[in-house]
Each structure stands twice: as C-alpha cells, then as structure tokens.
Design a protein around this motif. Sequence first.
Motif, mmCIF file in Angstrom:
data_model
loop_
_atom_site.group_PDB
_atom_site.id
_atom_site.type_symbol
_atom_site.label_atom_id
_atom_site.label_comp_id
_atom_site.label_asym_id
_atom_site.label_seq_id
_atom_site.Cartn_x
_atom_site.Cartn_y
_atom_site.Cartn_z
ATOM 1 N N LEU A 324 -8.870 -5.956 -11.716
ATOM 2 C CA LEU A 324 -7.679 -6.713 -12.074
ATOM 3 C C LEU A 324 -7.827 -7.057 -13.552
ATOM 4 O O LEU A 324 -8.635 -7.923 -13.914
ATOM 5 C CB LEU A 324 -7.544 -7.984 -11.229
ATOM 6 C CG LEU A 324 -6.222 -8.713 -11.456
ATOM 7 C CD1 LEU A 324 -5.056 -7.956 -10.819
ATOM 8 C CD2 LEU A 324 -6.261 -10.135 -10.906
ATOM 9 N N GLY A 325 -7.078 -6.370 -14.405
ATOM 10 C CA GLY A 325 -7.255 -6.516 -15.850
ATOM 11 C C GLY A 325 -7.694 -5.179 -16.416
ATOM 12 O O GLY A 325 -8.749 -4.652 -16.031
ATOM 13 N N ALA A 326 -6.875 -4.614 -17.292
ATOM 14 C CA ALA A 326 -7.146 -3.273 -17.808
ATOM 15 C C ALA A 326 -7.246 -3.298 -19.333
ATOM 16 O O ALA A 326 -6.676 -2.467 -20.023
ATOM 17 C CB ALA A 326 -6.027 -2.330 -17.359
ATOM 18 N N ASP A 389 1.220 -5.420 -7.048
ATOM 19 C CA ASP A 389 0.277 -6.525 -7.245
ATOM 20 C C ASP A 389 -1.089 -6.197 -6.658
ATOM 21 O O ASP A 389 -1.311 -5.122 -6.103
ATOM 22 C CB ASP A 389 0.837 -7.817 -6.637
ATOM 23 C CG ASP A 389 1.160 -7.631 -5.160
ATOM 24 O OD1 ASP A 389 0.680 -6.628 -4.580
ATOM 25 O OD2 ASP A 389 1.886 -8.459 -4.596
ATOM 26 N N LEU A 390 -1.982 -7.182 -6.766
ATOM 27 C CA LEU A 390 -3.360 -6.951 -6.314
ATOM 28 C C LEU A 390 -3.424 -6.735 -4.806
ATOM 29 O O LEU A 390 -4.120 -5.823 -4.332
ATOM 30 C CB LEU A 390 -4.237 -8.145 -6.729
ATOM 31 C CG LEU A 390 -5.705 -8.013 -6.339
ATOM 32 C CD1 LEU A 390 -6.378 -6.860 -7.069
ATOM 33 C CD2 LEU A 390 -6.467 -9.307 -6.622
ATOM 34 N N LEU A 391 -2.694 -7.549 -4.057
ATOM 35 C CA LEU A 391 -2.772 -7.450 -2.600
ATOM 36 C C LEU A 391 -2.370 -6.050 -2.123
ATOM 37 O O LEU A 391 -3.099 -5.422 -1.348
ATOM 38 C CB LEU A 391 -1.894 -8.535 -1.950
ATOM 39 C CG LEU A 391 -1.861 -8.510 -0.421
ATOM 40 C CD1 LEU A 391 -3.270 -8.707 0.154
ATOM 41 C CD2 LEU A 391 -0.920 -9.596 0.121
ATOM 42 N N SER A 392 -1.236 -5.566 -2.605
ATOM 43 C CA SER A 392 -0.806 -4.239 -2.142
ATOM 44 C C SER A 392 -1.782 -3.158 -2.624
ATOM 45 O O SER A 392 -2.034 -2.178 -1.926
ATOM 46 C CB SER A 392 0.630 -3.935 -2.592
ATOM 47 O OG SER A 392 0.738 -4.090 -3.976
ATOM 48 N N LYS A 414 -6.218 -15.610 -1.865
ATOM 49 C CA LYS A 414 -6.878 -15.656 -0.550
ATOM 50 C C LYS A 414 -6.536 -14.389 0.240
ATOM 51 O O LYS A 414 -7.412 -13.755 0.831
ATOM 52 C CB LYS A 414 -6.370 -16.904 0.186
ATOM 53 C CG LYS A 414 -7.013 -17.163 1.521
ATOM 54 C CD LYS A 414 -6.643 -18.583 1.974
ATOM 55 C CE LYS A 414 -7.323 -18.974 3.265
ATOM 56 N NZ LYS A 414 -6.651 -18.527 4.461
ATOM 57 N N GLU A 415 -5.266 -13.994 0.181
ATOM 58 C CA GLU A 415 -4.816 -12.829 0.957
ATOM 59 C C GLU A 415 -5.533 -11.558 0.479
ATOM 60 O O GLU A 415 -5.972 -10.740 1.285
ATOM 61 C CB GLU A 415 -3.294 -12.624 0.815
ATOM 62 C CG GLU A 415 -2.435 -13.714 1.441
ATOM 63 C CD GLU A 415 -2.497 -15.034 0.675
ATOM 64 O OE1 GLU A 415 -2.736 -15.009 -0.570
ATOM 65 O OE2 GLU A 415 -2.329 -16.092 1.297
ATOM 66 N N ALA A 416 -5.647 -11.416 -0.830
ATOM 67 C CA ALA A 416 -6.284 -10.198 -1.369
ATOM 68 C C ALA A 416 -7.768 -10.165 -0.998
ATOM 69 O O ALA A 416 -8.308 -9.110 -0.614
ATOM 70 C CB ALA A 416 -6.108 -10.137 -2.880
#
Length: 578
Positions: A324-326, A389-392, A414-416
């Motif tokens: 997360l972060g490029a 997003d991160l979760l998907s 939390k979900e991710a």
Amino acid sequence: MANRDMSSLIGGGVRDVFGEDSATEEQIITPWTRAVASGVELLRDPRYNKGTAFNEKERDTHYLRGLLPPAYLTQDLQVKRILDNIRSYEEPLQKYIAIMDLLERNERLFYKVLIDNIEELLPVVYTPTVGEACQKYGLIFQRPHGLYISLKERGRIQDVLKNWPEKNVRVIVVTDGERILGLGDLGVQGMGIPVGKLGLYVALGGIRPSLCLPVAIDVGTNNQKLFEDPYYIGLRQKRATGQEYDDLIHEFMFAVKQEYGEKILVQFEDFANHNAFKLLAKYRETHLVFNDDIQGTAAVALAGVLAALRLTGGNLADQRYVFLGAGEAGTGIAELIATETSRTAKISIEEARKKLWLVDSQGLVTKSRFESLQHFKQNYAHEHEPCEDLLSTVKALKPTILIGTSGKGGTFTKEAIEALASFNEKPVIFALSNPTSQSECTAEQAYTWTKGRCVFASGSPFNPVTIDGKTYYPGQSNNAYIFPGMGLGCVISGAIRVHDDMFLVAAETLASLVTKEHLKEGLVFPPLQDIRKISAHIAADVAAKAYDLGLATRLPRPADLLAYAESCQYSPLYRPFR
Ligand SMILES: NC(=O)C1=CN([C@@H]2O[C@H](COP(=O)(O)OP(=O)(O)OC[C@H]3O[C@@H](n4cnc5c(N)ncnc54)[C@H](OP(=O)(O)O)[C@@H]3O)[C@@H](O)[C@H]2O)C=CC1
Ligand SMILES: CC(=O)C(=O)O
Ligand SMILES: [Mg+2]
C-alpha cells in the motif's frame, strides 16, 4: 642579463601539490586559527567540554578552577543524571529539546547517553519525536545545527561550505524538506531529519561526529501553514522548481566534491519522489550517493522478509506481495526483493516482479494504467482487473505479505487485515510509514485482528502488546538498521560509488543476525541494543563488496574487515586532557 619580472613570482602558491592552498587568487578565504581552549571557552565548546567530569588536575591546567562547582562526577554518573532529567519530562518534545540541548553543551556525553540507552532514546532523537520537532522547529529553535543552503546562497555554495568548522567531512545527509517522514512539506524545518540521521551515524554506526555534516537545502515551501507561522525559519516563497531547482542542487553536489573530494558520501533524505528518483539516477554516476528512503528502506525491509520467511516457511519466490503505497519506499523495496528473488530463484527479474503488486492513491497499479503511471511504478503494472482499494486488492490477489508505505495512518483496515488472515496461517504485516501517527495500523490492531498469528513490524516503534495473557513483541523495520553500517562500510573502504549489490549484502547480513531466540519471540530484526555490532557487521560486508566490485580505494584491503570496522568505531568516552 635581462631583468626578471619579480611581480609574477608573487602570484604562485595556488592549487599547490600539498592541497593546503586550493583557492584561486580571486576567491575569498577564511582565516582559520588554532588555539588551545581553556577557561569558559573550553566549557562552552561541546566537542571538549566534560562539565563536572573535569578532574582536579584538568581544572588547574585549563583555568577552570572556580568556574565549576567543587564536586567531580564520573561520566557514568553524568549519564545517569541526564537520564533522570529526561525521564522527568512527560512530553516527548520536551525530552527532545533536553537531549538536543545536551548535544550543544557536551557532545561526548550526548553520545554516551544515547549509545548506552539506545532503545529508550531512539524514539526521542528519531522517529516519532523528530517528526514533531521538525513541525515545531522554528518554535523550539535555540542554536542552529547543520548547514543551511538556500537560494540566497546560489553561486557561492562552496564558500558557504568553508564556513563549516570541520574540514574533514566524510558523510553528508541532505534534505530539501519536501517529504519529511509522512508529514509532507516542512520546508527548511526538515533540518531535524539530517541532524537526527547523522546523530545515528555516530551513535549506531560509530562514525566520528566531526566527519558528519547535516544539510538543509531551502528552495522555499508550499506548506501554507508554515507561511503563516511567524516563527518559520526558512525562505517564505513557493518552492523553486525546474531549472532553478536543478541548478542549485547541481551546484551543491559539485561544491561538496570540490571541497571534500571524491569519497564524500551524500545521503539523500526525504526528498519528494518527483525529485528523489531523478537525483539518484543523475548523481549515482558521478558521486558516492544513495537515497535512504529508496535504497536503505529496501534493504531493511528485505532483511525483515528474509527473517520472516524463517517463521512462516517458504522462500522468496513462493510469496505474493501487496504494497500500500507505490512511491520511494514501496517501489524501492519491491525492486530489491525482485532482484534478490531473481538471483536466488534463478528466474528473470521480470518474472520476479510479477510477484509484487502495488496499490497507490488511485487503487491497484495495473497494465491498463501504464501510460499515466510515474516511471518508477511501471515495472509493476501487471495485467489485472482494476481494484479500487486495499480490501478488494487483498481479496483478489491473496498476498502472503502486506507492506505499508503510503505515509497515511490507519489505512490497513480491520476488514483488509482480517481478509489477509483468512487465507494465511501466519500473515506478514509491515506497517512502515512514519511517524507513529502515519503508521498503516498499530501493533495492537495487527495482533488483535489476526488473533495473534501475524508477523508484525513497523517503521516507528510500538510497545509490546499483551492479548489474552500472551505478549507479542513488534519489530522496528526502519532504515536506521542499514544506513549507519552502509556509511561506515563506505568510509572504511574508501568507496567511490554505491552499488545496489551493497544494499543486497547489507540486507542479507542484517537478516543473518536474527537468531532462533529472536524468531521465537516473533522478532524479525535483531535487538536495537546490539546495533553497533550489527552496524560493524554490515560495514564489513558492505566494504568487502566494495572491494570485490573494484569500488574501494583504501589499499591494502584489511585482512579482517570486521575487526577493522570495529576498531574504527567512535567511542564517546572522555579523553584525559594534558
Ligand atoms: N520504515 C522506514 O524505514 C521508512 C519509512 N518511510 C515512510 O514511508 C512513507 C512513504 O514514503 P515515500 O515512499 O517516500 O513517499 P512517496 O510520497 O514517495 O509515496 C507515497 C505513496 O503512497 C501512496 N498513497 C498515499 N495515500 C494513499 C492511500 N490513502 N492509499 C494508498 N496509497 C496511498 C501514494 O500514491 P500516489 O503515487 O498515487 O500519490 C504514493 O504512491 C512515509 O510515511 C515515510 O515516513 C520511508 C522511508 C523509510
Ligand atoms: C525512516 C525514514 O527515512 C523515513 O520515514 O523517511
Ligand atoms: Mg527518510
């Protein structure tokens, strides 16, 4: 015999072979003098002051009698007193001010306190507190540290370097303040970062303080809050860009080489990514440089991954990574992991890169976004459906390792994390953004959301976490494990260029110092209290690599590089005076 024109003889003596007089006749020189310090001057010179630790003989010889209270304190007792003082402050910023004040009074005592209490004081002189100090640098400003080079100094940077009192500088950490930790543009107040990093070069690496020069380049700031701050200490103008910016940096880079020679190490720190990659690519060809946020961070993270694999099983090539972060940190780490994977699994770098996926502020980096991507992301633009997003992304890619380099706090939801934990027995979670407020999640969140199953490390320190009676020890994945040893390795070998292989070696060395006992506690980095030994090992192996690559100029090569590295490390113990 014709009369000789004697006036021409007076013009000699410049650029002489002894290097003592390298100024041209037009250049202004500084008339340095040397004197033995005594009396009040001695007490006010932080390099030599020992305060109440001056003994009776020294008080007589150096005209100190009466200028100090009668009691004599050993350095160890002074350390204890300083610690008691620092501990009495509740606010981290107060602790920072107190310890930086000590640096201004008594350099050896400062380093003795820091070296002896590294785990307790690193968060004070470094992340997270240094971030707050930079934000309030104008307010807490007492005496200047380091060298300020602004647009006003254009055309005379070499003369400015001559104002620095030390002539034998070997390591420079320079920032332009545009991306200070995850706190954004702090203008010239970013000076706290080079000062802090060089403090660690000394305390963690063992480079002598006099060899270190912190530099803040001031090209303005785009931070409106600083414009409105009456105490702001930098230029009040929008950031210079384009040719104006490039010219100032170029003048600086050539002035430092002119002044300190080919072997001056320049560490680029906390530049925004639109300049960071460009400057590294440009100056790595002509100077001994590295970018700590790209390369130092990459080495520490690779070391953490190598150690984590000893806990989770499998090898580099079996992993799938989501970042997360490029930016600098994310793509720097990805590229070093890909390089090591390609080398160890004997696959092409392109194949290795396919195991690494990046998410930026627009979502998953994919092939369909290729044209609009900054160049440093393009190698990681793989074929995939868009993920917003991160979760998907986590659900779609099922990574084994999740790395946060976004500079945005709380972005590991939390979900991710629960999704990550649903298909990994031991998910690896590195929340690398600094300072603590910008960490993608806290240690407590990571352990709670994974029911204690994760291997966790963060850029800024977190305290151990106890859940249901079991205590978990988070590691600190910070480039402070790497750059002091890297710098020491360059200095002791007389390296003239930094090669990427030197970072690979540094990562492997760091990972090799993680013992079974550390792993048993869930630690993927060796304890920071051993950092001077760790730095010596890294320095020795980096130096060996520099020799193997033909980049080292200190000849003959020492037979035992580790012993040599250790013997070169600075000691903060007081020296007896005549
Ligand atoms: N632990 C350590 O040793 C180190 C830690 N760091 C930390 O890493 C962080 C990033 O530094 P660096 O890489 O230099 O910064 P950059 O600005 O180069 O990169 C930041 C990246 O994060 C992305 N991003 C920002 N917000 C979000 C979001 N909400 N969701 C997803 N992606 C996001 C940006 O996206 P976009 O490209 O679209 O703008 C960009 O790709 C900082 O906090 C820094 O302190 C850095 C070096 C060492
Ligand atoms: C640690 C570091 O270099 C950073 O956060 O920028
Ligand atoms: Mg940095």
